[in-house]
Design an enzyme around this catalytic site. Structure first.
Site, mmCIF file in Angstrom:
data_model
loop_
_atom_site.group_PDB
_atom_site.id
_atom_site.type_symbol
_atom_site.label_atom_id
_atom_site.label_comp_id
_atom_site.label_asym_id
_atom_site.label_seq_id
_atom_site.Cartn_x
_atom_site.Cartn_y
_atom_site.Cartn_z
ATOM 1 N N HIS A 117 0.875 -1.176 0.000
ATOM 2 C CA HIS A 117 0.000 0.000 0.000
ATOM 3 C C HIS A 117 0.911 1.224 0.000
ATOM 4 O O HIS A 117 1.578 1.514 0.993
ATOM 5 C CB HIS A 117 -0.906 0.003 1.233
ATOM 6 C CG HIS A 117 -1.904 -1.115 1.248
ATOM 7 N ND1 HIS A 117 -2.308 -1.738 2.407
ATOM 8 C CD2 HIS A 117 -2.578 -1.720 0.227
ATOM 9 C CE1 HIS A 117 -3.191 -2.674 2.107
ATOM 10 N NE2 HIS A 117 -3.365 -2.684 0.784
ATOM 11 N N GLU A 120 1.864 4.032 2.672
ATOM 12 C CA GLU A 120 2.510 3.626 3.919
ATOM 13 C C GLU A 120 4.031 3.730 3.769
ATOM 14 O O GLU A 120 4.756 2.746 3.768
ATOM 15 C CB GLU A 120 2.039 2.213 4.277
ATOM 16 C CG GLU A 120 0.519 2.149 4.481
ATOM 17 C CD GLU A 120 -0.075 0.747 4.447
ATOM 18 O OE1 GLU A 120 0.698 -0.235 4.440
ATOM 19 O OE2 GLU A 120 -1.315 0.629 4.420
ATOM 20 N N ARG A 172 -3.769 4.178 -2.221
ATOM 21 C CA ARG A 172 -3.599 2.863 -1.600
ATOM 22 C C ARG A 172 -3.356 1.743 -2.614
ATOM 23 O O ARG A 172 -2.618 0.798 -2.330
ATOM 24 C CB ARG A 172 -4.859 2.535 -0.780
ATOM 25 C CG ARG A 172 -4.911 1.122 -0.196
ATOM 26 C CD ARG A 172 -6.236 0.906 0.511
ATOM 27 N NE ARG A 172 -6.438 -0.486 0.911
ATOM 28 C CZ ARG A 172 -6.115 -0.982 2.094
ATOM 29 N NH1 ARG A 172 -5.557 -0.206 3.006
ATOM 30 N NH2 ARG A 172 -6.353 -2.250 2.382
ATOM 31 N N HIS A 243 3.460 -2.923 6.960
ATOM 32 C CA HIS A 243 2.397 -1.972 6.655
ATOM 33 C C HIS A 243 2.429 -0.846 7.696
ATOM 34 O O HIS A 243 3.241 -0.843 8.614
ATOM 35 C CB HIS A 243 1.025 -2.653 6.717
ATOM 36 C CG HIS A 243 0.771 -3.655 5.653
ATOM 37 N ND1 HIS A 243 -0.218 -3.501 4.713
ATOM 38 C CD2 HIS A 243 1.373 -4.847 5.367
ATOM 39 C CE1 HIS A 243 -0.231 -4.554 3.905
ATOM 40 N NE2 HIS A 243 0.727 -5.388 4.285
ATOM 41 N N GLU A 318 2.037 -4.069 11.325
ATOM 42 C CA GLU A 318 1.524 -2.708 11.158
ATOM 43 C C GLU A 318 2.368 -1.781 12.031
ATOM 44 O O GLU A 318 2.317 -1.852 13.257
ATOM 45 C CB GLU A 318 0.048 -2.634 11.565
ATOM 46 C CG GLU A 318 -0.889 -3.418 10.650
ATOM 47 C CD GLU A 318 -1.332 -2.606 9.446
ATOM 48 O OE1 GLU A 318 -0.943 -1.425 9.347
ATOM 49 O OE2 GLU A 318 -2.069 -3.160 8.608
#
Length: 366
Positions: A117, A120, A172, A243, A318
């Site tokens: 993505h 990020e 994204r 991410h 994440e």
């Protein structure tokens, strides 16, 4: 026998030879300088200097800088790493992967990717930091790190990544065109669980931010990742996709609320990473399945790597941060990267201990 030693370790090697009364002589005091003289010294010195200045992890960088950094590492450490173009993006950009290996035939594999993505940015920065530290400190790392082949893809979505720098910072998806709409969410384009949960796990609408594509692996970026892992002779033990944001470590499943068969094992491995991250930087990363900690996500890379590629330790990390969301300040790049690398190195120890303590190692490729 001729041996090549990094400059910082030359005195240590000389001491070891002397203690064992092994006669030796220094044939070339500085091989790098000699190689630069043999080629174009002004051009090469300037290029390496520019790469060094650019990749200071005090700023976020464009794709060309990241790729030049990767090429620079391969040029400076050809015995340890190489750059491979594993495919092309929708718009024809290279998908460039850095492989770090000592060349041992029985090494197992670790996959690390970022920027599936593109908004990020911190994920690409962390992957390049890990690459830099692994290469430059390889001989200082524990055996659980050096006994593995590392496959690092800092930017899995290069078209989208460039688009976030030139047009839409919050983009994204990739840049594939479907009718009047643009983009597939690449982390909904993998085959396992693809299309499950209807609009709750992904979307069939090309205009939706979670559009899964017309079929699994319809996009060249996800197809390239699949090809590298399934066609490789390497026995992959670990799959890590970086991410942001959320400060969580999640694992399968995403397409269903049911626990995966190795839920407890993955929970323990993730907790090992989280503890190391907390010890390093004081940030608390929660650990659990994708559905438990996030939401339904069908067709993700980690569900696929776990179920299809048979990579037991499959995690999505994440990164920071909850306060700034996708716009993590550049001042936090270094601390974020350092704490995550500490967590990953600790995971390598965990994985090796688990395999050594069981007669039938669960992470053997079938």
């Amino acid at each position: 026998m001729d041996i090549m030693v990094e400059g910082a370790q030359s005195s240590q090697v000389a001491g070891m030879l002397h203690e064992r009364e092994i006669p030796y002589a220094v044939a070339i005091g500085d091989l790098r300088t000699l190689m630069e003289k043999e080629q174009d010294p002004i051009k090469k010195t300037r290029r390496n200097s520019e790469i060094s200045r650019a990749m200071d992890w005090k700023s976020y960088h464009r794709l060309d800088v990241i790729y030049a950094f990767m090429d620079g590492l391969a040029s400076l450490y050809p015995y340890l790493c190489s750059v491979n173009v594993i495919g092309k993006s929708v718009e024809g950009r290279d998908l460039r992967m850095l492989k770090i290996s000592n060349g041992e035939s029985d090494n197992t594999g670790v996959w690390v990717d970022g920027s599936i993505h593109p908004r990020e940015w911190i994920s690409a920065a962390v992957v390049t930091y890990i690459a830099d530290r692994l290469v430059r400190t390889f001989h200082e790392q524990p055996e659980s790190v050096t006994n593995k082949d590392w496959y690092l893809l800092p930017v899995l979505n290069p078209d989208g990544y460039e688009y976030t720098h030139t047009h839409d910072r919050m983009w994204r998806k990739n840049r594939a065109r479907y009718g009047e709409c643009v983009g597939v969410d690449l982390n909904r384009n993998f085959s396992y669980g693809w299309g499950e949960r209807g609009e709750e796990g992904s979307s069939e609408d090309p205009g939706n931010i979670f559009y899964r594509g017309p079929k699994p692996f319809s996009e060249p970026e996800t197809a390239a990742l699949k090809r590298v892992i399934l066609d490789s002779e390497t026995n992959f033990k670990v799959f890590l996709s970086l991410h942001s944001y959320g400060e969580v470590i999640i694992f399968p499943w995403g397409y269903t609320g049911d626990p995966c068969p190795d839920y407890v094992e993955l929970l323990e491995g993730g907790t090992t990473m989280a503890k190391a991250i907390f010890s390093s930087g004081g940030h608390t990363y929660k650990v659990g399945s994708t559905k438990d900690l996030m939401y339904y996500a069908a067709g993700t890379s980690t569900d696929w790597s776990y179920a299809v590629a048979n990579i037991l330790y499959s995690y999505m990390i994440e990164l920071r941060g909850k306060t700034h969301r996708f716009l993590l300040p550049k001042e936090e790049i270094m601390s974020t990267a350092n704490e995550v690398m500490c967590g990953i190195i600790r995971l390598m120890d965990f994985v090796d201990r688990r395999c050594q303590s069981t007669q039938s190692c669960a992470c053997t490729k079938s």
